[in-house]
Scaffold this motif. Structure first.
Motif, mmCIF file in Angstrom:
data_model
loop_
_atom_site.group_PDB
_atom_site.id
_atom_site.type_symbol
_atom_site.label_atom_id
_atom_site.label_comp_id
_atom_site.label_asym_id
_atom_site.label_seq_id
_atom_site.Cartn_x
_atom_site.Cartn_y
_atom_site.Cartn_z
ATOM 1 N N VAL A 35 0.819 -1.219 0.000
ATOM 2 C CA VAL A 35 0.000 0.000 0.000
ATOM 3 C C VAL A 35 0.849 1.265 0.000
ATOM 4 O O VAL A 35 0.561 2.220 -0.740
ATOM 5 N N LEU A 36 1.896 1.291 0.807
ATOM 6 C CA LEU A 36 2.610 2.540 1.065
ATOM 7 C C LEU A 36 4.015 2.599 0.466
ATOM 8 O O LEU A 36 4.398 3.621 -0.122
ATOM 9 N N LEU A 37 4.778 1.547 0.624
ATOM 10 C CA LEU A 37 6.205 1.648 0.312
ATOM 11 C C LEU A 37 6.548 1.343 -1.139
ATOM 12 O O LEU A 37 7.322 2.083 -1.762
ATOM 13 N N PRO A 224 -1.868 6.238 1.783
ATOM 14 C CA PRO A 224 -2.583 5.315 0.897
ATOM 15 C C PRO A 224 -3.395 6.066 -0.160
ATOM 16 O O PRO A 224 -3.933 7.139 0.097
ATOM 17 N N THR A 225 -3.442 5.504 -1.353
ATOM 18 C CA THR A 225 -4.292 6.056 -2.408
ATOM 19 C C THR A 225 -5.729 5.591 -2.182
ATOM 20 O O THR A 225 -5.991 4.648 -1.426
ATOM 21 N N GLN A 226 -6.660 6.238 -2.853
ATOM 22 C CA GLN A 226 -8.059 5.829 -2.741
ATOM 23 C C GLN A 226 -8.258 4.409 -3.261
ATOM 24 O O GLN A 226 -9.062 3.643 -2.720
ATOM 25 N N ALA A 227 -7.526 4.042 -4.304
ATOM 26 C CA ALA A 227 -7.636 2.683 -4.838
ATOM 27 C C ALA A 227 -7.193 1.661 -3.795
ATOM 28 O O ALA A 227 -7.838 0.610 -3.627
ATOM 29 N N MET A 228 -6.101 1.961 -3.093
ATOM 30 C CA MET A 228 -5.641 1.036 -2.066
ATOM 31 C C MET A 228 -6.581 1.001 -0.869
ATOM 32 O O MET A 228 -6.746 -0.036 -0.223
ATOM 33 N N LEU A 229 -7.222 2.126 -0.557
ATOM 34 C CA LEU A 229 -8.170 2.140 0.557
ATOM 35 C C LEU A 229 -9.378 1.245 0.277
ATOM 36 O O LEU A 229 -9.954 0.664 1.198
ATOM 37 N N LYS A 230 -9.761 1.137 -0.984
ATOM 38 C CA LYS A 230 -10.862 0.232 -1.334
ATOM 39 C C LYS A 230 -10.468 -1.220 -1.060
ATOM 40 O O LYS A 230 -11.303 -2.039 -0.645
ATOM 41 N N LYS A 231 -9.204 -1.537 -1.292
ATOM 42 C CA LYS A 231 -8.723 -2.900 -1.055
ATOM 43 C C LYS A 231 -8.424 -3.140 0.415
ATOM 44 O O LYS A 231 -8.677 -4.232 0.938
ATOM 45 N N TYR A 232 -7.868 -2.113 1.089
ATOM 46 C CA TYR A 232 -7.477 -2.223 2.495
ATOM 47 C C TYR A 232 -8.071 -1.049 3.282
ATOM 48 O O TYR A 232 -7.369 -0.077 3.589
ATOM 49 N N PRO A 233 -9.360 -1.093 3.630
ATOM 50 C CA PRO A 233 -10.008 0.042 4.318
ATOM 51 C C PRO A 233 -9.351 0.425 5.645
ATOM 52 O O PRO A 233 -9.414 1.588 6.051
ATOM 53 N N SER A 234 -8.717 -0.532 6.315
ATOM 54 C CA SER A 234 -8.116 -0.230 7.616
ATOM 55 C C SER A 234 -6.990 0.795 7.509
ATOM 56 O O SER A 234 -6.621 1.423 8.511
ATOM 57 N N PHE A 235 -6.459 1.012 6.305
ATOM 58 C CA PHE A 235 -5.363 1.964 6.141
ATOM 59 C C PHE A 235 -5.842 3.421 6.194
ATOM 60 O O PHE A 235 -5.029 4.333 6.090
ATOM 61 N N GLU A 236 -7.136 3.630 6.404
ATOM 62 C CA GLU A 236 -7.653 4.984 6.617
ATOM 63 C C GLU A 236 -6.936 5.653 7.793
ATOM 64 O O GLU A 236 -6.720 6.877 7.797
ATOM 65 N N GLU A 237 -6.550 4.852 8.787
ATOM 66 C CA GLU A 237 -5.888 5.418 9.961
ATOM 67 C C GLU A 237 -4.503 5.981 9.643
ATOM 68 O O GLU A 237 -3.944 6.744 10.433
#
Length: 251
Positions: A35-37, A224-237
């Motif tokens: 998601v991030l790196l 996180p990008t919005q696309a990644m947030l759809k896949k991994y919602p917990s990364f909103e934090e």
């Protein structure tokens, strides 16, 4: 927090649970890397096609394999012999990645000015003498070469940092403490033995790099990008504070 512990002891711990670490990594690494790196590292490196690239601290080799898929000429090193064995086992025959066991603080077996790009993904906080490691990266780069590395964000991930929660387990805020302590501390890796991390201030990282002769080009705190947030919602934090910081430097 502990004193008088060096890189070798830290890496012995990594060696002891290399199998469980590797089991948590897919072709994209773990979720934080996916998601991030990974997107940040590739963005900062630019094109790697036909470039000589060193993966400094390759672990089980997922990022080396991503580089090879992008047609880079890849050399990979890791202090943990067990990690190197896992990396070789996981690497398809068509990828001609050269793997070596070695400490990034001393890579004397690699010749000067060998690499166009060096990438080090979540490694430098595992080393007791980061100045020696940075000097090795500088030695190994061609003139004008690029050094990109990611670390735990030293302003937020400190000894005794962590979420403060209410009685229901809701995360209220992230606590930071002991920022100006520079040295080793323990942090639990999953359910396994605690790893050793070497905390330094942001000032120490940047001033050490500049003193060696690197030119700082960019710093990124991945979100996180919005696309990644759809896949991994917990990364909103991860919009609440930064877990990582990534540097791009030139020799």
């Amino acid at each position: 927090m502990k004193k008088n512990i060096d890189t070798e002891e830290a890496m012995i711990r990594w060696d002891s649970f290399a199998e469980s670490y590797a089991a948590n990594h897919s072709d994209q690494g773990d979720a934080h890397k996916e998601v991030l790196l990974n997107p940040t590292l590739f963005s900062l490196m630019g094109t790697v096609e036909h470039k000589k690239v060193l993966d400094a601290g390759c672990g089980e080799g997922y990022f080396s394999r991503l580089l090879a898929k992008s047609d880079a000429i890849v050399t990979a090193v890791d202090y943990s012999q067990k990690m190197i064995e896992l990396a070789k086992h996981r690497t398809p025959d068509e990828f001609s990645i050269k793997y070596y066991q070695g400490n990034c603080e001393d890579l004397h077996f690699l010749v000067d000015s060998r690499f166009d790009i060096i990438v080090s993904n979540m490694v430098m906080q595992d080393l007791e003498n980061v100045e020696k490691a940075f000097r090795e990266m500088y030695r190994l780069l061609v003139d004008g070469g690029t050094f990109v590395f990611s670390i735990l964000h030293p302003c937020f991930v400190t000894p005794e940092s962590g979420w403060v929660k209410d009685d229901y387990g809701n995360k209220l805020h992230w606590k930071v403490d002991q920022y100006f302590y520079e040295g080793v501390y323990e942090q639990r890796f999953g359910d396994e033995e605690k790893v050793l991390l070497f905390h330094r201030t942001l000032t120490t990282y940047i001033n050490t790099l500049l003193t060696i002769g690197f030119r700082l080009e960019k710093i990124t705190e991945p979100k996180p990008t919005q696309a990644m947030l759809k896949k991994y919602p917990s990364f909103e934090e991860d919009f609440r504070c930064a877990d990582f910081v990534v540097f791009k430097l030139k020799k």
